[in-house]
Design a protein around this motif. Structure first.
Motif, PDB file in Angstrom:
ATOM      1  N   THR A  19      -5.761   7.147  -2.153  1.00  0.00           N
ATOM      2  CA  THR A  19      -5.868   8.654  -2.801  1.00  0.00           C
ATOM      3  C   THR A  19      -7.418   9.079  -2.348  1.00  0.00           C
ATOM      4  O   THR A  19      -8.237   8.393  -2.468  1.00  0.00           O
ATOM      5  CB  THR A  19      -5.564   9.009  -3.995  1.00  0.00           C
ATOM      6  OG1 THR A  19      -5.636  10.172  -4.418  1.00  0.00           O
ATOM      7  CG2 THR A  19      -6.368   8.005  -5.011  1.00  0.00           C
ATOM      8  N   ARG A  20      -7.371  10.284  -1.886  1.00  0.00           N
ATOM      9  CA  ARG A  20      -8.847  10.891  -1.749  1.00  0.00           C
ATOM     10  C   ARG A  20      -9.862  11.185  -3.010  1.00  0.00           C
ATOM     11  O   ARG A  20     -10.820  11.086  -3.123  1.00  0.00           O
ATOM     12  CB  ARG A  20      -8.707  12.392  -1.135  1.00  0.00           C
ATOM     13  CG  ARG A  20      -8.160  12.177   0.136  1.00  0.00           C
ATOM     14  CD  ARG A  20      -8.311  13.734   0.842  1.00  0.00           C
ATOM     15  NE  ARG A  20      -7.877  13.832   2.174  1.00  0.00           N
ATOM     16  CZ  ARG A  20      -6.466  14.018   2.632  1.00  0.00           C
ATOM     17  NH1 ARG A  20      -5.434  14.359   1.531  1.00  0.00           N
ATOM     18  NH2 ARG A  20      -5.988  14.129   4.007  1.00  0.00           N
ATOM     19  N   ASN A  21      -8.806  11.183  -4.278  1.00  0.00           N
ATOM     20  CA  ASN A  21      -9.375  11.582  -5.641  1.00  0.00           C
ATOM     21  C   ASN A  21      -8.848  10.543  -6.646  1.00  0.00           C
ATOM     22  O   ASN A  21      -8.102  10.887  -7.269  1.00  0.00           O
ATOM     23  CB  ASN A  21      -9.241  12.962  -5.913  1.00  0.00           C
ATOM     24  CG  ASN A  21      -9.805  13.825  -5.028  1.00  0.00           C
ATOM     25  OD1 ASN A  21     -11.144  14.005  -4.866  1.00  0.00           O
ATOM     26  ND2 ASN A  21      -8.733  14.741  -4.355  1.00  0.00           N
ATOM     27  N   LEU A  40       0.762  -0.980   0.107  1.00  0.00           N
ATOM     28  CA  LEU A  40       0.018   0.232   0.130  1.00  0.00           C
ATOM     29  C   LEU A  40       0.787   1.245  -0.109  1.00  0.00           C
ATOM     30  O   LEU A  40       1.851   1.481   0.806  1.00  0.00           O
ATOM     31  CB  LEU A  40      -0.834   0.091   1.075  1.00  0.00           C
ATOM     32  CG  LEU A  40      -1.681   1.184   1.446  1.00  0.00           C
ATOM     33  CD1 LEU A  40      -2.710   1.448   0.467  1.00  0.00           C
ATOM     34  CD2 LEU A  40      -2.394   1.309   2.916  1.00  0.00           C
ATOM     35  N   VAL A  41       0.728   2.124  -0.801  1.00  0.00           N
ATOM     36  CA  VAL A  41       1.263   3.405  -0.983  1.00  0.00           C
ATOM     37  C   VAL A  41       0.478   4.457  -0.609  1.00  0.00           C
ATOM     38  O   VAL A  41      -0.508   4.868  -1.401  1.00  0.00           O
ATOM     39  CB  VAL A  41       2.140   3.461  -2.284  1.00  0.00           C
ATOM     40  CG1 VAL A  41       2.736   4.858  -2.425  1.00  0.00           C
ATOM     41  CG2 VAL A  41       2.942   2.525  -2.687  1.00  0.00           C
ATOM     42  N   GLY A  86      -9.671   6.778  -0.224  1.00  0.00           N
ATOM     43  CA  GLY A  86      -9.609   6.667   1.235  1.00  0.00           C
ATOM     44  C   GLY A  86      -8.700   7.811   1.825  1.00  0.00           C
ATOM     45  O   GLY A  86      -8.154   8.569   1.150  1.00  0.00           O
ATOM     46  N   ASP A  87      -8.869   8.095   3.223  1.00  0.00           N
ATOM     47  CA  ASP A  87      -8.238   9.071   3.763  1.00  0.00           C
ATOM     48  C   ASP A  87      -7.676   8.189   5.243  1.00  0.00           C
ATOM     49  O   ASP A  87      -8.498   7.723   5.935  1.00  0.00           O
ATOM     50  CB  ASP A  87      -9.142  10.094   4.126  1.00  0.00           C
ATOM     51  CG  ASP A  87      -8.709  11.289   4.638  1.00  0.00           C
ATOM     52  OD1 ASP A  87      -7.577  11.300   5.314  1.00  0.00           O
ATOM     53  OD2 ASP A  87      -9.218  12.424   4.578  1.00  0.00           O
ATOM     54  N   LEU A  88      -6.286   8.638   5.379  1.00  0.00           N
ATOM     55  CA  LEU A  88      -5.887   7.978   6.505  1.00  0.00           C
ATOM     56  C   LEU A  88      -6.356   8.663   8.123  1.00  0.00           C
ATOM     57  O   LEU A  88      -6.278   8.015   9.096  1.00  0.00           O
ATOM     58  CB  LEU A  88      -4.375   8.267   6.683  1.00  0.00           C
ATOM     59  CG  LEU A  88      -3.542   7.204   5.799  1.00  0.00           C
ATOM     60  CD1 LEU A  88      -2.169   7.585   5.798  1.00  0.00           C
ATOM     61  CD2 LEU A  88      -4.131   5.710   5.969  1.00  0.00           C
ATOM     62  N   ASP A  89      -6.959   9.950   7.631  1.00  0.00           N
ATOM     63  CA  ASP A  89      -7.637  10.403   8.881  1.00  0.00           C
ATOM     64  C   ASP A  89      -8.986   9.788   9.392  1.00  0.00           C
ATOM     65  O   ASP A  89      -9.343   9.657  10.322  1.00  0.00           O
ATOM     66  CB  ASP A  89      -8.001  11.926   8.805  1.00  0.00           C
ATOM     67  CG  ASP A  89      -6.700  12.678   8.732  1.00  0.00           C
ATOM     68  OD1 ASP A  89      -5.561  12.291   9.227  1.00  0.00           O
ATOM     69  OD2 ASP A  89      -6.726  13.805   8.039  1.00  0.00           O
ATOM     70  N   PHE A 124      -6.496  -1.984   4.185  1.00  0.00           N
ATOM     71  CA  PHE A 124      -5.537  -2.575   4.428  1.00  0.00           C
ATOM     72  C   PHE A 124      -5.523  -4.061   4.092  1.00  0.00           C
ATOM     73  O   PHE A 124      -4.589  -4.878   4.452  1.00  0.00           O
ATOM     74  CB  PHE A 124      -4.977  -2.404   5.871  1.00  0.00           C
ATOM     75  CG  PHE A 124      -5.005  -0.885   6.240  1.00  0.00           C
ATOM     76  CD1 PHE A 124      -3.850  -0.106   5.649  1.00  0.00           C
ATOM     77  CD2 PHE A 124      -5.897  -0.288   7.240  1.00  0.00           C
ATOM     78  CE1 PHE A 124      -3.750   1.100   6.206  1.00  0.00           C
ATOM     79  CE2 PHE A 124      -5.864   0.960   7.377  1.00  0.00           C
ATOM     80  CZ  PHE A 124      -4.920   1.653   6.890  1.00  0.00           C
ATOM     81  N   GLU A 125      -6.793  -4.631   3.705  1.00  0.00           N
ATOM     82  CA  GLU A 125      -7.098  -5.857   3.370  1.00  0.00           C
ATOM     83  C   GLU A 125      -6.008  -6.317   2.266  1.00  0.00           C
ATOM     84  O   GLU A 125      -5.931  -5.859   1.102  1.00  0.00           O
ATOM     85  CB  GLU A 125      -8.729  -6.256   2.882  1.00  0.00           C
ATOM     86  CG  GLU A 125      -9.015  -7.455   2.855  1.00  0.00           C
ATOM     87  CD  GLU A 125     -10.384  -7.756   2.640  1.00  0.00           C
ATOM     88  OE1 GLU A 125     -10.919  -8.767   2.053  1.00  0.00           O
ATOM     89  OE2 GLU A 125     -11.219  -6.969   2.756  1.00  0.00           O
TER      90      GLU A 125
END
Length: 263
Positions: free
Chosen positions: A31-33, A4-5, A48-51, A58-59
């Motif tokens: 990425t958000r977009n 995952l990057v 996605g967003d890490l916040d 992460f699956e």
């Protein structure tokens, strides 16, 4: 192996993606977009967003490149629970509470980890592109500030190497370019690489502050860094060559990779 990057559309992240694909691993980009990510078609692009991390992010992920942004603890916990085994962080050589918090959270997770701490990005020199393109001049204070710009491809290569291969667990890699150059010498190196005569017009701090359009707190921070670098040059570290087995790329080589930005 699936990696995952995060920050996959950023200055370094795009190169991390490219280098992992070249190595033949499966890449998931967060990425958000996704619509504007413009990543290679073989990349698994997810929104996605890490916040606001979800387990689905992460699956099936074995290892993760983590760009330090915000509070990463929840994301790290979910990653660990999903089976992620190794995290390589991108933080900074400059002391910053958020970067320190990211590193500490990763270390406390019990997972394998490596921290990548670059100094000045050579990509920061793109701030000079408009002046070089239109006038052949760089206008900034502290012409004699000595810096060690590091190519974003070298940063990405150290990160990718740490993700792909063993022997880097528990290491903190401070990265610089291979040469200490004054700002004036950096401008000249860019000119040499792109085939232009580039001069350096040294401004006073106040002159630059009033024309830069940069918020005062950022201007104060930059001016302090530049002033310090006139007294104590940034050190040249061998880390890139030690990790990659080849010399780090020079400012001239970096500029040659960005000719289109300066012409």
């Amino acid at each position: 192996m699936r990696i995952l990057v995060t920050g996959a559309t950023g200055t370094v992240g795009r190169h991390v993606v490219d280098q992992l694909l070249t190595a033949g691993v499966t890449v998931r980009a967060l990425t958000r977009n996704p619509e504007t990510a413009a990543l290679p078609p073989t990349v698994e692009v997810v929104r996605g967003d890490l916040d606001s991390p979800t387990s689905e992010m992460f699956e099936g992920i074995d290892r993760m490149y983590l760009l330090s942004l915000g509070d990463p603890k929840a994301a790290i916990d979910r990653a660990k629970n999903a089976g992620v085994q190794r995290i390589v962080t991108l933080t900074s050589a400059v002391e910053d509470e958020a970067h320190q918090a990211t590193e500490q959270a990763v270390e406390h997770s019990g997972l394998e980890w490596t921290h990548i701490r670059p100094g000045m990005f050579a990509a920061n020199l793109l701030d000079w592109a408009e002046g070089i393109k239109t006038e052949g001049v760089v206008k900034e204070p502290y012409a004699n500030a000595r810096q060690t710009p590091v190519h974003e491809q070298d940063i990405a290569a150290v990160a990718a190497t740490s993700l792909l291969f063993n022997g880097h667990n528990g290491q903190t890699y401070a990265l610089t370019g291979p040469e200490s150059l004054t700002k004036k010498e950096q401008a000249e190196s860019i000119g040499h690489a792109v085939g232009l005569k580039v001069s350096f017009d040294e401004l006073t701090p106040d002159e630059w502050r009033t024309t830069s359009g940069i918020p005062d707190f950022v201007a104060d921070w930059l001016l302090d860094i530049w002033q310090q670098a006139t007294v104590t040059p940034e050190p040249v570290l061998p880390t890139v060559e030690d990790v990659l087995g080849r010399p780090a790329k020079t400012v001239c080589q970096w500029a040659a990779d960005h000719v289109g930005d300066f012409r």
